[in-house]
Motif scaffolding. Sequence first.
Motif, PDB file in Angstrom:
ATOM      1  N   LEU A 221       0.824  -1.210   0.000  1.00 32.07           N
ATOM      2  CA  LEU A 221       0.000   0.000   0.000  1.00 32.07           C
ATOM      3  C   LEU A 221       0.855   1.255   0.000  1.00 32.07           C
ATOM      4  CD1 LEU A 221      -2.929  -0.915   2.442  1.00 32.07           C
ATOM      5  CD2 LEU A 221      -2.873  -1.051  -0.066  1.00 32.07           C
ATOM      6  N   ASP A 222       1.991   1.204   0.671  1.00 29.44           N
ATOM      7  CA  ASP A 222       2.912   2.340   0.657  1.00 29.44           C
ATOM      8  C   ASP A 222       3.402   2.594  -0.774  1.00 29.44           C
ATOM      9  OD1 ASP A 222       4.685   4.369   1.767  1.00 29.44           O
ATOM     10  OD2 ASP A 222       6.304   2.927   1.436  1.00 29.44           O
ATOM     11  N   HIS A 223       3.749   1.531  -1.464  1.00 29.24           N
ATOM     12  CA  HIS A 223       4.143   1.670  -2.872  1.00 29.24           C
ATOM     13  C   HIS A 223       2.997   2.283  -3.682  1.00 29.24           C
ATOM     14  CE1 HIS A 223       5.755   0.647  -6.844  1.00 29.24           C
ATOM     15  NE2 HIS A 223       4.554   0.187  -7.112  1.00 29.24           N
ATOM     16  N   ASN A 224       1.794   1.778  -3.474  1.00 26.62           N
ATOM     17  CA  ASN A 224       0.656   2.223  -4.274  1.00 26.62           C
ATOM     18  C   ASN A 224       0.288   3.679  -4.023  1.00 26.62           C
ATOM     19  OD1 ASN A 224       0.642  -0.381  -5.195  1.00 26.62           O
ATOM     20  ND2 ASN A 224      -1.451  -0.846  -4.577  1.00 26.62           N
ATOM     21  N   ARG A 225       0.349   4.131  -2.755  1.00 25.80           N
ATOM     22  CA  ARG A 225      -0.028   5.525  -2.488  1.00 25.80           C
ATOM     23  C   ARG A 225       0.951   6.481  -3.157  1.00 25.80           C
ATOM     24  NH1 ARG A 225       1.800   7.321   3.634  1.00 25.80           N
ATOM     25  NH2 ARG A 225       3.747   6.141   3.694  1.00 25.80           N
ATOM     26  N   ASN A 226       2.216   6.079  -3.231  1.00 30.12           N
ATOM     27  CA  ASN A 226       3.199   6.903  -3.928  1.00 30.12           C
ATOM     28  C   ASN A 226       3.074   6.782  -5.440  1.00 30.12           C
ATOM     29  OD1 ASN A 226       5.056   8.228  -1.838  1.00 30.12           O
ATOM     30  ND2 ASN A 226       4.935   6.128  -1.086  1.00 30.12           N
ATOM     31  N   LEU A 227       2.679   5.604  -5.901  1.00 35.96           N
ATOM     32  CA  LEU A 227       2.438   5.428  -7.339  1.00 35.96           C
ATOM     33  C   LEU A 227       1.318   6.343  -7.814  1.00 35.96           C
ATOM     34  CD1 LEU A 227       2.867   3.971 -10.040  1.00 35.96           C
ATOM     35  CD2 LEU A 227       1.323   2.160  -9.210  1.00 35.96           C
ATOM     36  N   VAL A 228       0.274   6.506  -6.997  1.00 30.99           N
ATOM     37  CA  VAL A 228      -0.808   7.428  -7.365  1.00 30.99           C
ATOM     38  C   VAL A 228      -0.251   8.826  -7.594  1.00 30.99           C
ATOM     39  CG1 VAL A 228      -2.896   8.572  -6.513  1.00 30.99           C
ATOM     40  CG2 VAL A 228      -2.640   6.099  -6.245  1.00 30.99           C
TER      41      VAL A 228
ATOM     42  N   THR B 223      -5.074  -2.238  -4.875  1.00 24.45           N
ATOM     43  CA  THR B 223      -5.174  -3.098  -6.046  1.00 24.45           C
ATOM     44  C   THR B 223      -3.773  -3.239  -6.654  1.00 24.45           C
ATOM     45  OG1 THR B 223      -6.399  -3.450  -8.099  1.00 24.45           O
ATOM     46  CG2 THR B 223      -5.752  -1.179  -7.609  1.00 24.45           C
ATOM     47  N   SER B 224      -3.692  -3.777  -7.829  1.00 24.48           N
ATOM     48  CA  SER B 224      -2.381  -3.970  -8.461  1.00 24.48           C
ATOM     49  C   SER B 224      -1.900  -2.668  -9.087  1.00 24.48           C
ATOM     50  CB  SER B 224      -2.469  -5.042  -9.539  1.00 24.48           C
ATOM     51  OG  SER B 224      -3.280  -4.584 -10.607  1.00 24.48           O
TER      52      SER B 224
ATOM     53  N   PRO C 177      -2.002  10.011   1.627  1.00 24.49           N
ATOM     54  CA  PRO C 177      -2.629   9.717   2.921  1.00 24.49           C
ATOM     55  C   PRO C 177      -1.675   9.031   3.889  1.00 24.49           C
ATOM     56  CG  PRO C 177      -3.306   8.108   1.286  1.00 24.49           C
ATOM     57  CD  PRO C 177      -2.492   9.134   0.554  1.00 24.49           C
ATOM     58  N   HIS C 178      -1.960   9.183   5.169  1.00 21.91           N
ATOM     59  CA  HIS C 178      -1.152   8.562   6.214  1.00 21.91           C
ATOM     60  C   HIS C 178      -1.775   7.271   6.739  1.00 21.91           C
ATOM     61  CE1 HIS C 178       1.504  11.947   6.221  1.00 21.91           C
ATOM     62  NE2 HIS C 178       0.556  12.795   6.563  1.00 21.91           N
ATOM     63  N   CYS C 179      -2.912   6.900   6.200  1.00 25.12           N
ATOM     64  CA  CYS C 179      -3.542   5.649   6.616  1.00 25.12           C
ATOM     65  C   CYS C 179      -4.381   5.100   5.466  1.00 25.12           C
ATOM     66  CB  CYS C 179      -4.438   5.850   7.842  1.00 25.12           C
ATOM     67  SG  CYS C 179      -5.968   6.745   7.474  1.00 25.12           S
ATOM     68  N   SER C 180      -4.595   3.808   5.513  1.00 25.38           N
ATOM     69  CA  SER C 180      -5.530   3.093   4.656  1.00 25.38           C
ATOM     70  C   SER C 180      -5.139   3.146   3.181  1.00 25.38           C
ATOM     71  CB  SER C 180      -6.965   3.586   4.894  1.00 25.38           C
ATOM     72  OG  SER C 180      -7.886   2.578   4.562  1.00 25.38           O
ATOM     73  N   TYR C 181      -6.123   2.925   2.311  1.00 23.42           N
ATOM     74  CA  TYR C 181      -5.846   2.772   0.884  1.00 23.42           C
ATOM     75  C   TYR C 181      -6.804   3.602   0.051  1.00 23.42           C
ATOM     76  CZ  TYR C 181      -9.355  -0.848   1.956  1.00 23.42           C
ATOM     77  OH  TYR C 181     -10.454  -1.531   2.425  1.00 23.42           O
ATOM     78  N   LEU C 182      -7.134   4.786   0.579  1.00 24.81           N
ATOM     79  CA  LEU C 182      -8.117   5.641  -0.068  1.00 24.81           C
ATOM     80  C   LEU C 182      -7.485   6.980  -0.430  1.00 24.81           C
ATOM     81  CD1 LEU C 182     -10.969   4.812   2.443  1.00 24.81           C
ATOM     82  CD2 LEU C 182     -10.618   3.800   0.171  1.00 24.81           C
ATOM     83  N   ALA C 183      -7.537   7.332  -1.696  1.00 25.18           N
ATOM     84  CA  ALA C 183      -6.989   8.596  -2.176  1.00 25.18           C
ATOM     85  C   ALA C 183      -8.129   9.586  -2.389  1.00 25.18           C
ATOM     86  CB  ALA C 183      -6.227   8.370  -3.482  1.00 25.18           C
ATOM     87  N   TRP C 184      -7.978  10.776  -1.840  1.00 27.74           N
ATOM     88  CA  TRP C 184      -8.995  11.826  -1.936  1.00 27.74           C
ATOM     89  C   TRP C 184      -8.520  12.814  -3.010  1.00 27.74           C
ATOM     90  CZ3 TRP C 184     -13.797  12.303  -1.044  1.00 27.74           C
ATOM     91  CH2 TRP C 184     -14.433  13.481  -0.668  1.00 27.74           C
TER      92      TRP C 184
END
Length: 387
Positions: free
Chosen positions: A296-303, A370-371, A319-326
């Motif tokens: 998830l850390d990889h994914n939040r930065n990928l976004v 997700t992937s 975000p600092h938690c979870s897997y939701l991008a606002w």
Amino acid sequence: MSDFKALDLSELQTHRSEKWRAFPKDVLPLPVAEMDFPVADPIRQTLREMIDKSDLGYLGSIPEMGTAFAGFAKRRWGWTVDPLQVRIAADVGVGVVEVLRVITQPGDKFLINSPVYPNFFTWCTETHLEAVDVPLTESEDLINGSHWILDWDGIERAYASGIKAHLICNPHNPLGRVYTKEELSRLAELAKKHKVYLLSDEIHAPLTFSEQSFTPFLHVSETAREVGITITAASKGWNIAGLKCAIIVTDNAEIHETLNAIAPATHYRASLLGAFATVTAFEKGEPWLDALMVQLDHNRNLVAELIAAQTPGVGYRIPHCSYLAWLDLTHFNLGEDPSAVLVEKGKVAFVPGHRFGSQSSQFVRLNFATSPEILKEAFNRLATVLS
């Protein structure tokens, strides 16, 4: 990055959950807060054993729950939980509603801070309470790494007006915000002063990233324990929402006694499979959770990288938690509901921002659990609409 692998899109499209049935097959769905990763092996083993033994009856006594959660809370957050003050409900929403039915009367005032998980509004309506909204505001200042700031003057004015209960989302959905111990302590003191119950929805707590420290509300202070009730679950952290089990936690004899008025059926309406899967998650699920957080850390930065490369006008704070991008789409002038435009023209689905509060109509919420391949495809589709 870990070798934590999401399921392939072709397999995901065979799933029966709401996420994969709400839209036509040509729409890439990234709204519902469930993950595209395989469930942890210890949980699957528990479920297989129960199914193989045809152990599929009603949920009864389960002292293992309090013990398992207390162990997890102590290891993860240093929080000492009384296992005897852990109750069961079918999900966090049911837990909140049943608590509100005990501590409020129809017509009482109920405080929320938008933008926030849409069902906060739903639960208020279900319990016939009057919703009072003191929105968070965006500031140039940073609190705990976040630009989203609580309106303290507004909260105290609301409390003084006769608020009966205040429901917070900690960590926060959709903002990815983790409240500080100092903020929670201040809320507790205000709640005690004005005789307000503070309900803390902590369902995203296991998904806090390493740069932040999550503080359970009931771990903050004696005052917090005098006013606080926590409702949480393993459902978000371990992706088992469909199994239907959550917990209600207190740490005060008087509040514990008050909640004895919750209908006994609240316990039995939870799922046997869900309850024992939850116990397994708390007891044996941390290695899986730790590997998940790397992905998830990889994914939040990928976004952030995909936005910079393909849709640079999109506003996004990691975000600092979870897997939701606002995501803020104000720049693109997509009308009253940008999410509808993205579904129609881009064949990609997010949660519309207006559901989180009227001031958030130009936002959408993206689920990045997700992937990387699916995320890249999502931004390819976004770019066709936004470029």
